[in-house]
Scaffold this motif. Structure first.
Motif, PDB file in Angstrom:
ATOM      1  N   MET A   1       0.957  10.297  -3.134  1.00 59.73           N
ATOM      2  CA  MET A   1       0.163  10.533  -1.928  1.00 59.73           C
ATOM      3  C   MET A   1      -0.942  11.531  -2.232  1.00 59.73           C
ATOM      4  O   MET A   1      -0.762  12.488  -2.969  1.00 59.73           O
ATOM      5  CB  MET A   1       1.069  11.056  -0.800  1.00 59.73           C
ATOM      6  CG  MET A   1       0.310  11.417   0.479  1.00 59.73           C
ATOM      7  SD  MET A   1      -0.524   9.996   1.235  1.00 59.73           S
ATOM      8  CE  MET A   1       0.896   9.031   1.738  1.00 59.73           C
ATOM      9  N   THR A   2      -2.130  11.299  -1.644  1.00 62.55           N
ATOM     10  CA  THR A   2      -3.272  12.178  -1.835  1.00 62.55           C
ATOM     11  C   THR A   2      -2.980  13.576  -1.301  1.00 62.55           C
ATOM     12  O   THR A   2      -2.335  13.737  -0.270  1.00 62.55           O
ATOM     13  CB  THR A   2      -4.492  11.601  -1.087  1.00 62.55           C
ATOM     14  OG1 THR A   2      -4.706  10.273  -1.507  1.00 62.55           O
ATOM     15  CG2 THR A   2      -5.722  12.439  -1.364  1.00 62.55           C
ATOM     16  N   GLN A  59      -6.183  -3.724   3.633  1.00 66.79           N
ATOM     17  CA  GLN A  59      -5.080  -4.677   3.543  1.00 66.79           C
ATOM     18  C   GLN A  59      -3.810  -3.946   3.128  1.00 66.79           C
ATOM     19  O   GLN A  59      -3.771  -3.258   2.118  1.00 66.79           O
ATOM     20  CB  GLN A  59      -5.383  -5.784   2.536  1.00 66.79           C
ATOM     21  CG  GLN A  59      -4.335  -6.887   2.524  1.00 66.79           C
ATOM     22  CD  GLN A  59      -4.654  -7.976   1.516  1.00 66.79           C
ATOM     23  OE1 GLN A  59      -5.175  -7.694   0.435  1.00 66.79           O
ATOM     24  NE2 GLN A  59      -4.361  -9.218   1.872  1.00 66.79           N
ATOM     25  N   ARG A  60      -2.767  -4.105   3.917  1.00 66.40           N
ATOM     26  CA  ARG A  60      -1.529  -3.374   3.682  1.00 66.40           C
ATOM     27  C   ARG A  60      -0.827  -3.853   2.419  1.00 66.40           C
ATOM     28  O   ARG A  60      -0.868  -5.040   2.076  1.00 66.40           O
ATOM     29  CB  ARG A  60      -0.603  -3.506   4.890  1.00 66.40           C
ATOM     30  CG  ARG A  60      -1.185  -2.860   6.141  1.00 66.40           C
ATOM     31  CD  ARG A  60      -0.245  -2.985   7.312  1.00 66.40           C
ATOM     32  NE  ARG A  60       0.950  -2.165   7.150  1.00 66.40           N
ATOM     33  CZ  ARG A  60       1.026  -0.872   7.461  1.00 66.40           C
ATOM     34  NH1 ARG A  60      -0.043  -0.246   7.921  1.00 66.40           N
ATOM     35  NH2 ARG A  60       2.148  -0.205   7.311  1.00 66.40           N
ATOM     36  N   ASP A  64       4.979  -2.762   1.961  1.00 61.33           N
ATOM     37  CA  ASP A  64       5.027  -2.029   3.223  1.00 61.33           C
ATOM     38  C   ASP A  64       5.262  -2.996   4.377  1.00 61.33           C
ATOM     39  O   ASP A  64       5.203  -4.217   4.215  1.00 61.33           O
ATOM     40  CB  ASP A  64       3.717  -1.263   3.434  1.00 61.33           C
ATOM     41  CG  ASP A  64       3.888  -0.048   4.334  1.00 61.33           C
ATOM     42  OD1 ASP A  64       4.967   0.103   4.936  1.00 61.33           O
ATOM     43  OD2 ASP A  64       2.941   0.745   4.423  1.00 61.33           O
ATOM     44  N   SER A  65       5.531  -2.453   5.571  1.00 59.03           N
ATOM     45  CA  SER A  65       5.646  -3.310   6.744  1.00 59.03           C
ATOM     46  C   SER A  65       4.311  -4.005   7.005  1.00 59.03           C
ATOM     47  O   SER A  65       3.250  -3.459   6.702  1.00 59.03           O
ATOM     48  CB  SER A  65       6.051  -2.476   7.960  1.00 59.03           C
ATOM     49  OG  SER A  65       5.093  -1.470   8.227  1.00 59.03           O
ATOM     50  N   TRP A  66       4.362  -5.215   7.524  1.00 60.91           N
ATOM     51  CA  TRP A  66       3.153  -6.021   7.734  1.00 60.91           C
ATOM     52  C   TRP A  66       2.394  -6.207   6.416  1.00 60.91           C
ATOM     53  O   TRP A  66       1.168  -6.227   6.383  1.00 60.91           O
ATOM     54  CB  TRP A  66       2.232  -5.408   8.788  1.00 60.91           C
ATOM     55  CG  TRP A  66       2.776  -5.418  10.185  1.00 60.91           C
ATOM     56  CD1 TRP A  66       3.507  -4.452  10.792  1.00 60.91           C
ATOM     57  CD2 TRP A  66       2.632  -6.470  11.160  1.00 60.91           C
ATOM     58  NE1 TRP A  66       3.829  -4.821  12.076  1.00 60.91           N
ATOM     59  CE2 TRP A  66       3.301  -6.063  12.333  1.00 60.91           C
ATOM     60  CE3 TRP A  66       1.978  -7.707  11.156  1.00 60.91           C
ATOM     61  CZ2 TRP A  66       3.354  -6.842  13.480  1.00 60.91           C
ATOM     62  CZ3 TRP A  66       2.030  -8.485  12.301  1.00 60.91           C
ATOM     63  CH2 TRP A  66       2.711  -8.056  13.445  1.00 60.91           C
ATOM     64  N   GLY A  67       3.120  -6.340   5.320  1.00 53.91           N
ATOM     65  CA  GLY A  67       2.494  -6.487   4.021  1.00 53.91           C
ATOM     66  C   GLY A  67       1.524  -7.654   3.961  1.00 53.91           C
ATOM     67  O   GLY A  67       1.850  -8.760   4.378  1.00 53.91           O
ATOM     68  N   GLY A  68       0.310  -7.398   3.439  1.00 54.46           N
ATOM     69  CA  GLY A  68      -0.713  -8.424   3.304  1.00 54.46           C
ATOM     70  C   GLY A  68      -1.615  -8.563   4.513  1.00 54.46           C
ATOM     71  O   GLY A  68      -2.667  -9.207   4.429  1.00 54.46           O
ATOM     72  N   ASP A 167       0.492   3.170  -2.262  1.00 53.32           N
ATOM     73  CA  ASP A 167       1.765   2.838  -1.641  1.00 53.32           C
ATOM     74  C   ASP A 167       1.592   2.278  -0.237  1.00 53.32           C
ATOM     75  O   ASP A 167       2.556   1.807   0.374  1.00 53.32           O
ATOM     76  CB  ASP A 167       2.684   4.060  -1.604  1.00 53.32           C
ATOM     77  CG  ASP A 167       2.056   5.227  -0.853  1.00 53.32           C
ATOM     78  OD1 ASP A 167       0.805   5.307  -0.798  1.00 53.32           O
ATOM     79  OD2 ASP A 167       2.809   6.063  -0.317  1.00 53.32           O
ATOM     80  N   GLU A 168       0.349   2.315   0.290  1.00 53.66           N
ATOM     81  CA  GLU A 168       0.103   1.845   1.643  1.00 53.66           C
ATOM     82  C   GLU A 168      -0.831   0.639   1.707  1.00 53.66           C
ATOM     83  O   GLU A 168      -0.635  -0.254   2.529  1.00 53.66           O
ATOM     84  CB  GLU A 168      -0.476   2.971   2.506  1.00 53.66           C
ATOM     85  CG  GLU A 168       0.474   4.139   2.702  1.00 53.66           C
ATOM     86  CD  GLU A 168      -0.076   5.156   3.682  1.00 53.66           C
ATOM     87  OE1 GLU A 168      -0.616   4.754   4.723  1.00 53.66           O
ATOM     88  OE2 GLU A 168       0.025   6.365   3.392  1.00 53.66           O
ATOM     89  N   HIS A 169      -1.849   0.617   0.837  1.00 55.98           N
ATOM     90  CA  HIS A 169      -2.847  -0.452   0.910  1.00 55.98           C
ATOM     91  C   HIS A 169      -3.179  -0.982  -0.483  1.00 55.98           C
ATOM     92  O   HIS A 169      -3.145  -0.236  -1.464  1.00 55.98           O
ATOM     93  CB  HIS A 169      -4.124   0.047   1.594  1.00 55.98           C
ATOM     94  CG  HIS A 169      -3.908   0.478   3.008  1.00 55.98           C
ATOM     95  ND1 HIS A 169      -3.827   1.801   3.375  1.00 55.98           N
ATOM     96  CD2 HIS A 169      -3.720  -0.251   4.142  1.00 55.98           C
ATOM     97  CE1 HIS A 169      -3.615   1.880   4.675  1.00 55.98           C
ATOM     98  NE2 HIS A 169      -3.538   0.661   5.163  1.00 55.98           N
TER      99      HIS A 169
END
Length: 215
Positions: A1-2, A59-60, A64-68, A167-169
């Protein structure tokens, strides 16, 4: 994470002052809600600020949840954030590397329920048009050829300097209103948006309309 800066510096349109109050006070004024989420619409008009506007979409990650699926920068407001708008600035920085310079307009408020084993959580997402410090700038990139000492500075427009949280997008795109509309209202668009029946895509279209009204 940043690594996130300790504090953020940005201005707020006067009619949005209700979101500048301490987060605890904001929560007290919305007793029906248990969780707050924020979203940011970041627009670009190209190098000369005269091209048709484009909005930043993310784009997720598939893990992750809602991937893509596609959305815009944003996320949960943390209890440690001083205000809802600090949550907004923090999420923009974490997910794009951009620094919010001004919060311009409220675009949408979405409400939904999140069922957990212990309770039903009532969530509201507040999404805003924001401006960022990086807009209109060129970012220097350093590179050198194998075996050479000279470092060449390669300039790139600010739109290409998005720093994704891996890890998110997994991807980003600067989309025109027509591209978003084709994805929301048609069957051949390239963006599949998050939310029930692609609700967040319709919010993006609302953001384009709000941007025109601000002109």
């Amino acid at each position: 994470m940043t690594t996130v800066p300790v504090s953020f510096s940005y201005s707020v349109a006067p009619h949005l002052d209700e979101f500048s109050v301490p987060r605890s006070d904001f929560a007290v004024s919305h007793p029906e809600l248990t969780d707050f989420v924020v979203g940011a619409f970041i627009f670009s008009r190209g190098d000369n600020n005269s091209a048709p506007p484009r909005v930043l979409l993310l784009q997720r990650a598939l893990s992750d949840s809602w991937g893509g699926y596609w959305d815009f920068p944003g996320g949960s407001s943390d209890a440690t954030d001083s205000t809802i708008l600090e949550s907004l600035a923090r999420e923009v920085y974490e997910e794009t590397g951009f620094h919010v310079s001004r919060v311009v307009e409220l675009v949408s408020v979405d409400n939904w329920e999140r069922v957990t084993p212990h309770r039903v959580r009532n969530v509201a997402k507040f999404s805003f048009i924001v401006e960022v410090d990086e807009a209109g700038t060129q970012v220097g990139r350093s590179s050198s050829d194998e075996g050479q000492k000279d470092i060449v500075q390669r300039a790139t427009i600010w739109e290409d300097s998005v720093k994704l949280a891996a890890d998110e997008h997994q991807a980003y795109s600067w989309a025109t209103e027509d591209e978003v509309r084709e994805s929301v209202e048609g069957d051949s668009g390239k963006f599949q948006f998050m939310g029930k029946e692609g609700r967040q895509g319709r919010n993006v279209l609302t953001a384009f309309r709000k941007l025109r009204e601000l002109a």
